[in-house]
Design a protein around this motif. Structure first.
Motif, PDB file in Angstrom:
ATOM      1  N   TYR A 119       0.851  -1.189   0.000  1.00 58.85           N
ATOM      2  CA  TYR A 119       0.000   0.000   0.000  1.00 58.85           C
ATOM      3  C   TYR A 119       0.886   1.239   0.000  1.00 58.85           C
ATOM      4  O   TYR A 119       1.857   1.306   0.739  1.00 58.85           O
ATOM      5  N   ARG A 120       0.512   2.225  -0.809  1.00 61.75           N
ATOM      6  CA  ARG A 120       1.224   3.507  -0.841  1.00 61.75           C
ATOM      7  C   ARG A 120       0.224   4.605  -0.500  1.00 61.75           C
ATOM      8  O   ARG A 120      -0.874   4.643  -1.044  1.00 61.75           O
ATOM      9  N   PHE A 121       0.639   5.480   0.401  1.00 60.58           N
ATOM     10  CA  PHE A 121      -0.210   6.594   0.816  1.00 60.58           C
ATOM     11  C   PHE A 121       0.695   7.710   1.312  1.00 60.58           C
ATOM     12  O   PHE A 121       1.684   7.474   1.997  1.00 60.58           O
ATOM     13  N   GLY A 122       0.375   8.936   0.918  1.00 60.03           N
ATOM     14  CA  GLY A 122       1.186  10.077   1.328  1.00 60.03           C
ATOM     15  C   GLY A 122       2.655   9.841   1.008  1.00 60.03           C
ATOM     16  O   GLY A 122       3.015   9.502  -0.115  1.00 60.03           O
ATOM     17  N   ASP A 123       3.502   9.976   2.004  1.00 56.80           N
ATOM     18  CA  ASP A 123       4.940   9.730   1.823  1.00 56.80           C
ATOM     19  C   ASP A 123       5.355   8.387   2.419  1.00 56.80           C
ATOM     20  O   ASP A 123       6.508   8.168   2.729  1.00 56.80           O
ATOM     21  N   CYS A 124       4.385   7.473   2.557  1.00 57.96           N
ATOM     22  CA  CYS A 124       4.637   6.174   3.186  1.00 57.96           C
ATOM     23  C   CYS A 124       4.275   5.019   2.253  1.00 57.96           C
ATOM     24  O   CYS A 124       3.503   5.182   1.319  1.00 57.96           O
ATOM     25  N   SER A 125       4.848   3.866   2.568  1.00 56.44           N
ATOM     26  CA  SER A 125       4.437   2.622   1.917  1.00 56.44           C
ATOM     27  C   SER A 125       4.450   1.517   2.959  1.00 56.44           C
ATOM     28  O   SER A 125       5.303   1.493   3.844  1.00 56.44           O
ATOM     29  N   LEU A 126       3.479   0.628   2.856  1.00 61.25           N
ATOM     30  CA  LEU A 126       3.337  -0.493   3.776  1.00 61.25           C
ATOM     31  C   LEU A 126       3.407  -1.761   2.953  1.00 61.25           C
ATOM     32  O   LEU A 126       2.520  -2.019   2.142  1.00 61.25           O
ATOM     33  N   ASP A 127       4.472  -2.532   3.127  1.00 66.01           N
ATOM     34  CA  ASP A 127       4.649  -3.785   2.395  1.00 66.01           C
ATOM     35  C   ASP A 127       4.238  -4.933   3.310  1.00 66.01           C
ATOM     36  O   ASP A 127       4.901  -5.216   4.307  1.00 66.01           O
ATOM     37  N   VAL A 128       3.123  -5.570   2.964  1.00 69.77           N
ATOM     38  CA  VAL A 128       2.562  -6.620   3.803  1.00 69.77           C
ATOM     39  C   VAL A 128       3.449  -7.863   3.786  1.00 69.77           C
ATOM     40  O   VAL A 128       3.630  -8.516   4.812  1.00 69.77           O
ATOM     41  N   ASP A 129       4.013  -8.208   2.628  1.00 65.07           N
ATOM     42  CA  ASP A 129       4.875  -9.393   2.536  1.00 65.07           C
ATOM     43  C   ASP A 129       6.083  -9.287   3.460  1.00 65.07           C
ATOM     44  O   ASP A 129       6.403 -10.213   4.183  1.00 65.07           O
ATOM     45  N   ARG A 130       6.734  -8.175   3.400  1.00 64.58           N
ATOM     46  CA  ARG A 130       7.955  -7.980   4.189  1.00 64.58           C
ATOM     47  C   ARG A 130       7.671  -7.448   5.586  1.00 64.58           C
ATOM     48  O   ARG A 130       8.581  -7.344   6.394  1.00 64.58           O
ATOM     49  N   ARG A 131       6.410  -7.076   5.824  1.00 63.74           N
ATOM     50  CA  ARG A 131       6.002  -6.453   7.094  1.00 63.74           C
ATOM     51  C   ARG A 131       6.882  -5.246   7.390  1.00 63.74           C
ATOM     52  O   ARG A 131       7.445  -5.095   8.464  1.00 63.74           O
ATOM     53  N   GLU A 132       6.970  -4.373   6.378  1.00 59.83           N
ATOM     54  CA  GLU A 132       7.791  -3.174   6.484  1.00 59.83           C
ATOM     55  C   GLU A 132       6.945  -1.931   6.253  1.00 59.83           C
ATOM     56  O   GLU A 132       6.122  -1.893   5.344  1.00 59.83           O
ATOM     57  N   LEU A 133       7.221  -0.938   7.066  1.00 55.08           N
ATOM     58  CA  LEU A 133       6.644   0.385   6.865  1.00 55.08           C
ATOM     59  C   LEU A 133       7.788   1.310   6.509  1.00 55.08           C
ATOM     60  O   LEU A 133       8.806   1.347   7.205  1.00 55.08           O
ATOM     61  N   ARG A 134       7.628   2.033   5.415  1.00 54.14           N
ATOM     62  CA  ARG A 134       8.639   3.008   4.996  1.00 54.14           C
ATOM     63  C   ARG A 134       8.001   4.382   4.935  1.00 54.14           C
ATOM     64  O   ARG A 134       6.888   4.530   4.446  1.00 54.14           O
ATOM     65  N   ARG A 135       8.749   5.357   5.431  1.00 58.10           N
ATOM     66  CA  ARG A 135       8.318   6.748   5.341  1.00 58.10           C
ATOM     67  C   ARG A 135       9.468   7.534   4.764  1.00 58.10           C
ATOM     68  O   ARG A 135      10.587   7.442   5.253  1.00 58.10           O
ATOM     69  N   HIS A 136       9.202   8.303   3.712  1.00 60.75           N
ATOM     70  CA  HIS A 136      10.257   8.990   2.956  1.00 60.75           C
ATOM     71  C   HIS A 136      11.306   7.971   2.496  1.00 60.75           C
ATOM     72  O   HIS A 136      12.496   8.246   2.507  1.00 60.75           O
ATOM     73  N   ASN A 137      10.846   6.789   2.150  1.00 61.14           N
ATOM     74  CA  ASN A 137      11.689   5.686   1.676  1.00 61.14           C
ATOM     75  C   ASN A 137      12.698   5.218   2.720  1.00 61.14           C
ATOM     76  O   ASN A 137      13.702   4.609   2.386  1.00 61.14           O
ATOM     77  N   VAL A 138      12.444   5.506   3.991  1.00 57.90           N
ATOM     78  CA  VAL A 138      13.296   5.055   5.089  1.00 57.90           C
ATOM     79  C   VAL A 138      12.483   4.072   5.927  1.00 57.90           C
ATOM     80  O   VAL A 138      11.338   4.356   6.293  1.00 57.90           O
ATOM     81  N   LEU A 139      13.082   2.922   6.225  1.00 55.62           N
ATOM     82  CA  LEU A 139      12.407   1.895   7.004  1.00 55.62           C
ATOM     83  C   LEU A 139      12.104   2.412   8.404  1.00 55.62           C
ATOM     84  O   LEU A 139      12.981   2.943   9.082  1.00 55.62           O
ATOM     85  N   ARG A 140      10.841   2.273   8.814  1.00 54.70           N
ATOM     86  CA  ARG A 140      10.408   2.697  10.143  1.00 54.70           C
ATOM     87  C   ARG A 140      10.073   1.459  10.962  1.00 54.70           C
ATOM     88  O   ARG A 140       9.164   0.715  10.601  1.00 54.70           O
ATOM     89  N   PRO A 141      10.781   1.224  12.055  1.00 50.79           N
ATOM     90  CA  PRO A 141      10.452   0.062  12.890  1.00 50.79           C
ATOM     91  C   PRO A 141       9.136   0.274  13.630  1.00 50.79           C
ATOM     92  O   PRO A 141       8.903   1.350  14.198  1.00 50.79           O
ATOM     93  N   VAL A 142       8.250  -0.700  13.555  1.00 52.57           N
ATOM     94  CA  VAL A 142       6.983  -0.650  14.281  1.00 52.57           C
ATOM     95  C   VAL A 142       6.747  -1.998  14.946  1.00 52.57           C
ATOM     96  O   VAL A 142       7.190  -3.035  14.461  1.00 52.57           O
ATOM     97  N   GLU A 143       6.041  -1.957  16.047  1.00 52.25           N
ATOM     98  CA  GLU A 143       5.686  -3.182  16.753  1.00 52.25           C
ATOM     99  C   GLU A 143       4.688  -3.986  15.922  1.00 52.25           C
ATOM    100  O   GLU A 143       3.942  -3.412  15.129  1.00 52.25           O
ATOM    101  N   PRO A 144       4.655  -5.304  16.112  1.00 54.38           N
ATOM    102  CA  PRO A 144       3.745  -6.137  15.316  1.00 54.38           C
ATOM    103  C   PRO A 144       2.276  -5.712  15.414  1.00 54.38           C
ATOM    104  O   PRO A 144       1.568  -5.697  14.407  1.00 54.38           O
ATOM    105  N   GLN A 145       1.805  -5.360  16.613  1.00 54.15           N
ATOM    106  CA  GLN A 145       0.406  -4.952  16.745  1.00 54.15           C
ATOM    107  C   GLN A 145       0.143  -3.624  16.041  1.00 54.15           C
ATOM    108  O   GLN A 145      -0.931  -3.431  15.473  1.00 54.15           O
TER     109      GLN A 145
END
Length: 166
Positions: A47-73
Motif C-alpha cells: 500500500y502507498r499513501f502520502g509519503d509512506c508505503s506499507l509492504d505486507v509481505d515484508r512487514r515493512e513500513l517506509r516513510r520517505h523511503n526510510v524503514l520505520r520500525p513498528v511493533e507487530p500490533q
C-alpha cells in the motif's frame, strides 16, 4: 563466505533425535525456500499513501523511503485500517482483527493507535491520515494506492522490456 556445518541425516537415523537448530541457516527454509507471508485478505499487497508505503509481505513500513520500525500490533493495526480504508472501522473490529478477540483495554488500543499515527507522520490533533469518528470508530482517510505482487511484477517486466537490447 560462511559455510554451514549441517549434514544431511538419512531418515533411518532421524528416529530418536531431537532437532537442534542453532542458526538461521540451519533452518530448512533458509533462505530461498521460505514462503512470504500474505495479508489478512490472502493477497500479497503493498500500500502507498502520502509519503509512506506499507509492504505486507515484508512487514515493512517506509516513510520517505526510510524503514520505520513498528511493533507487530501497530503494523497489524495499520494494515487493517488501510485495507479497510473505504469504511469506518469500529473498536470491536480492531479487537477481533489485531488482538484475535482477546480481552484488552481501550487504553491499549489508544496507545497502539498513537504509535501508528506517529509512525506515519500523523497525530491526534491533525488527523490527516487516520481520523477518529466520535462514537463510531476510526477511518483511514488518505488516498491509498494498492499494489499486489502480481501488479508489481507486471510493472517490472514492462519496464524491463523498455530497456535497449545489449
Amino acid at each position: 563466505m560462511v559455510r554451514s556445518s549441517v549434514r544431511t541425516i538419512a531418515p533411518s537415523e532421524r528416529s530418536g533425535l531431537k532437532p537442534r537448530l542453532r542458526f538461521a541457516q540451519d533452518l530448512p527454509c533458509f533462505p530461498r525456500y521460505c514462503v512470504a507471508p500474505v495479508s489478512r485478505s490472502g493477497a500479497s499487497m503493498r500500500y502507498r499513501f502520502g509519503d509512506c508505503s506499507l509492504d505486507v509481505d515484508r512487514r515493512e513500513l517506509r516513510r520517505h523511503n526510510v524503514l520505520r520500525p513498528v511493533e507487530p500490533q501497530v503494523f497489524d493495526l495499520l494494515e487493517y485500517l488501510i485495507s479497510n480504508h473505504e469504511r469506518v472501522v469500529t473498536r470491536d473490529d480492531l479487537f477481533k482483527s489485531v488482538w484475535k478477540g482477546r480481552t484488552v483495554s481501550d487504553g491499549i488500543l489508544d496507545t497502539r493507535l498513537t504509535a501508528a499515527r506517529q509512525a506515519i507522520g500523523d497525530n491526534g490533533a491533525e488527523q490527516r491520515l487516520i481520523r477518529t469518528i466520535r462514537g463510531r470508530g476510526f477511518r483511514f482517510i488518505a488516498a491509498v494506492d494498492e499494489e499486489s505482487k502480481a501488479d508489481f511484477r507486471l510493472q517490472q517486466i514492462s519496464a524491463d522490456s523498455l530497456l535497449p537490447d545489449q
